[in-house]
Design an enzyme around this catalytic site. Structure first.
Site, PDB file in Angstrom:
ATOM      1  N   HIS A   1       0.805  -1.225   0.000  1.00 34.79           N
ATOM      2  CA  HIS A   1       0.000   0.000   0.000  1.00 34.79           C
ATOM      3  C   HIS A   1       0.839   1.277   0.000  1.00 34.79           C
ATOM      4  CE1 HIS A   1       0.986  -0.494   4.242  1.00 34.79           C
ATOM      5  NE2 HIS A   1       0.852   0.817   4.342  1.00 34.79           N
TER       6      HIS A   1
HETATM    7  C1  UD1 Z   1      -1.238   5.150   6.759  1.00 34.62           C
HETATM    8  C2  UD1 Z   1       0.152   5.503   7.284  1.00 34.62           C
HETATM    9  C3  UD1 Z   1       1.133   4.380   6.924  1.00 34.62           C
HETATM   10  C4  UD1 Z   1       0.623   3.029   7.366  1.00 34.62           C
HETATM   11  C5  UD1 Z   1      -0.780   2.810   6.798  1.00 34.62           C
HETATM   12  C6  UD1 Z   1      -1.335   1.468   7.247  1.00 34.62           C
HETATM   13  C7  UD1 Z   1       0.711   7.919   7.290  1.00 34.62           C
HETATM   14  C8  UD1 Z   1       1.519   8.953   6.628  1.00 34.62           C
HETATM   15  N1  UD1 Z   1       0.650   6.713   6.677  1.00 34.62           N
HETATM   16  O1  UD1 Z   1      -1.144   5.147   5.334  1.00 34.62           O
HETATM   17  O2  UD1 Z   1       2.371   4.630   7.546  1.00 34.62           O
HETATM   18  O3  UD1 Z   1       1.481   2.003   6.911  1.00 34.62           O
HETATM   19  O4  UD1 Z   1      -1.607   3.880   7.253  1.00 34.62           O
HETATM   20  O5  UD1 Z   1      -2.548   1.171   6.685  1.00 34.62           O
HETATM   21  O6  UD1 Z   1       0.145   8.170   8.332  1.00 34.62           O
HETATM   22  N2  UD1 Z   1      -8.871   4.992   3.476  1.00 34.62           N
HETATM   23  C9  UD1 Z   1     -10.076   4.378   3.568  1.00 34.62           C
HETATM   24  N3  UD1 Z   1     -10.485   3.972   4.805  1.00 34.62           N
HETATM   25  C10 UD1 Z   1      -9.757   4.156   5.929  1.00 34.62           C
HETATM   26  C11 UD1 Z   1      -8.514   4.802   5.811  1.00 34.62           C
HETATM   27  C12 UD1 Z   1      -8.081   5.203   4.577  1.00 34.62           C
HETATM   28  O7  UD1 Z   1     -10.768   4.188   2.582  1.00 34.62           O
HETATM   29  O8  UD1 Z   1     -10.197   3.752   7.025  1.00 34.62           O
HETATM   30  C13 UD1 Z   1      -8.370   5.418   2.144  1.00 34.62           C
HETATM   31  C14 UD1 Z   1      -8.679   6.843   1.812  1.00 34.62           C
HETATM   32  O9  UD1 Z   1      -8.962   6.919   0.439  1.00 34.62           O
HETATM   33  C15 UD1 Z   1      -7.369   7.547   2.098  1.00 34.62           C
HETATM   34  C16 UD1 Z   1      -6.343   6.481   1.751  1.00 34.62           C
HETATM   35  O10 UD1 Z   1      -6.964   5.256   2.111  1.00 34.62           O
HETATM   36  O11 UD1 Z   1      -7.222   8.718   1.369  1.00 34.62           O
HETATM   37  C17 UD1 Z   1      -5.036   6.643   2.467  1.00 34.62           C
HETATM   38  O12 UD1 Z   1      -5.233   6.720   3.887  1.00 34.62           O
HETATM   39  P1  UD1 Z   1      -4.177   7.513   4.833  1.00 34.62           P
HETATM   40  O13 UD1 Z   1      -4.556   7.374   6.251  1.00 34.62           O
HETATM   41  O14 UD1 Z   1      -3.990   8.880   4.298  1.00 34.62           O
HETATM   42  O15 UD1 Z   1      -2.810   6.781   4.571  1.00 34.62           O
HETATM   43  P2  UD1 Z   1      -2.447   5.236   4.417  1.00 34.62           P
HETATM   44  O16 UD1 Z   1      -2.015   5.003   3.011  1.00 34.62           O
HETATM   45  O17 UD1 Z   1      -3.540   4.363   4.962  1.00 34.62           O
END
Ligand code: UD1
Length: 374
Positions: free
Chosen positions: A207
């Site tokens: 991811h």
């Molecule tokens: C975050 C952490 C990363 C960790 C990962 C584990 C940071 C910078 N990154 O990355 O270190 O390895 O979590 O999963 O904090 N989304 C959903 N549902 C959710 C959460 C996210 O659909 O519950 C989608 C959204 O479209 C969002 C994208 O995932 O924009 C990314 O989520 P985000 O929390 O920004 O970063 P991760 O890639 O999950």
């Protein structure tokens, strides 16, 4: 020093399994401890399932900040936490890992002169294109107590000029959770339910923005995986970010419909551990999984150019293969031909890290005359 509670801040999936044993250990030692959830991750299968699986209490505050750009997400966590800290007047704020919520919480606490303990301090990949590297370095600068998992982390902090008396090596707290939950995970037969033989499949997680948001890199990794699945089924619990990218690319669509690729929604802690504990090997770009596979003695191929967890390579089962398709394929073939890497669990990965965290925090609170900035 405030008589208020000790707070541990969680936000995203990899935080939850680190906070669970910490909460139990603080309560067992008679401290008033609360979990605050920023809501960085909010889907049930990215958040609630971990609270259920790990029998964590409901967080005392849920901020619901949700997704956004780095600036928006970090700022929203900061605005929410400032209010919480002003109301609760915590004696100490614990932050864990390296996600945006970790850094945001450390910033807010330090500006309110509340002492900060960083659990998993000192890890460095030296890759400044990773948001997590920025989060780690900033959090460590702001933390009064640096609780490290391994010797390399101590050395990184010393090299950056952090005072030795602030650094306490406590071990790897995620391994406390792993050991505590392994029997329950093994009592379930998730691979069997998927029609897979024990030891007869690989598990994939991927991811990282640097892997999935850069089309060439993503296509290269997927084409290596398409070849590997001809030799062994690959189970892939897919992160929402990756699913989106998959649907946008041709090779992604081919990958989704390949015969031996088993896509699933993100899994809960116990389901996932039931799968990884019985796999042939793991392919990942996650930090935590590099550590869990080392603790399980399971070969792991890390699809990144570097690792923030060198101890998993030096002592454990991890091989950093980068994003070169040929290298990914040849290392997978080595494992499939019975030449996978073996390793041992590093020192202090013994299931007692949360107890050492509690005693380090208690000593800090008893002996620290007030905030001492680094
Ligand atoms: C975050 C952490 C990363 C960790 C990962 C584990 C940071 C910078 N990154 O990355 O270190 O390895 O979590 O999963 O904090 N989304 C959903 N549902 C959710 C959460 C996210 O659909 O519950 C989608 C959204 O479209 C969002 C994208 O995932 O924009 C990314 O989520 P985000 O929390 O920004 O970063 P991760 O890639 O999950």
């Amino acid at each position: 020093m405030s008589n208020g509670p000790i707070l541990t801040i969680v936000g995203a999936r990899p935080n939850f399994m680190k906070a669970a044993p910490v909460h139990v250990a603080f309560e067992r030692a008679g401290h008033h401890h609360e979990i605050i959830h920023t809501g960085q991750h909010y889907d049930d299968n990215m958040s609630k399932v971990f609270f259920d699986d790990l029998r964590m209490p409901k967080p005392s505050v849920y901020l619901g900040v949700g997704s956004g750009s780095h600036a928006v997400q970090t700022a929203n966590v900061m605005i929410g936490l400032e209010q919480v800290f002003l109301e609760k007047k915590p004696a100490m704020v614990n932050v864990v890992g390296d996600v945006n919520s970790t850094m945001a919480a450390a910033l807010v606490a330090s500006k309110l002169s509340i002492p900060v303990a960083h659990i998993e301090a000192g890890l460095r990949s030296r890759d400044w294109t990773m948001p997590e590297e920025v989060n780690r370095a900033v959090t460590d600068v702001l933390s009064d107590l640096l609780l490290t998992p391994s010797e390399d982390a101590d050395q990184n902090l010393i090299a950056e000029g952090k005072p030795r008396e602030r650094i306490v090596r406590v071990g790897n707290v995620m391994i406390d959770t792993l050991f505590m939950n392994l029997p329950a995970a093994k009592a379930r037969d998730v691979p069997g339910e998927m029609g897979l033989e024990h030891g007869g499949y690989a598990v994939l997680t991927m991811h990282r923005p640097s892997n999935v948001d850069v089309p060439d890199t993503f296509a290269r990794i997927l084409s290596a995986l398409l070849e590997i699945q001809q030799r062994i089924p690959i189970v892939f619990p897919i992160h929402p970010r990756t699913r989106k990218r998959m649907q946008e690319s041709d090779v992604g669509k081919r990958f989704e419909s390949a015969k031996n690729i088993r896509l699933t929604e993100p899994l809960g802690y116990l389901e996932f551990l039931s799968l990884t504990a019985r796999a042939k090997f793991v392919i990942t770009d996650s930090g935590g999984l590099q550590e869990e596979t080392t603790a399980l003695g399971m070969p792991c191929l890390t699809i990144r150019e570097n690792t923030g967890r060198p101890v998993t390579v030096d002592e454990g089962t991890n091989v950093v293969v980068g994003t070169d398709d040929e290298k990914i394929r040849s290392e997978a073939n080595k494992i499939l031909d019975g030449r996978g890497k073996s390793g041992r669990a590093p020192a202090l990965w013994d299931g007692k890290t949360s107890e050492r965290i509690v005693s380090a925090v208690a000593t800090f609170l008893a002996t620290s005359p007030g905030i001492r900035r680094l």
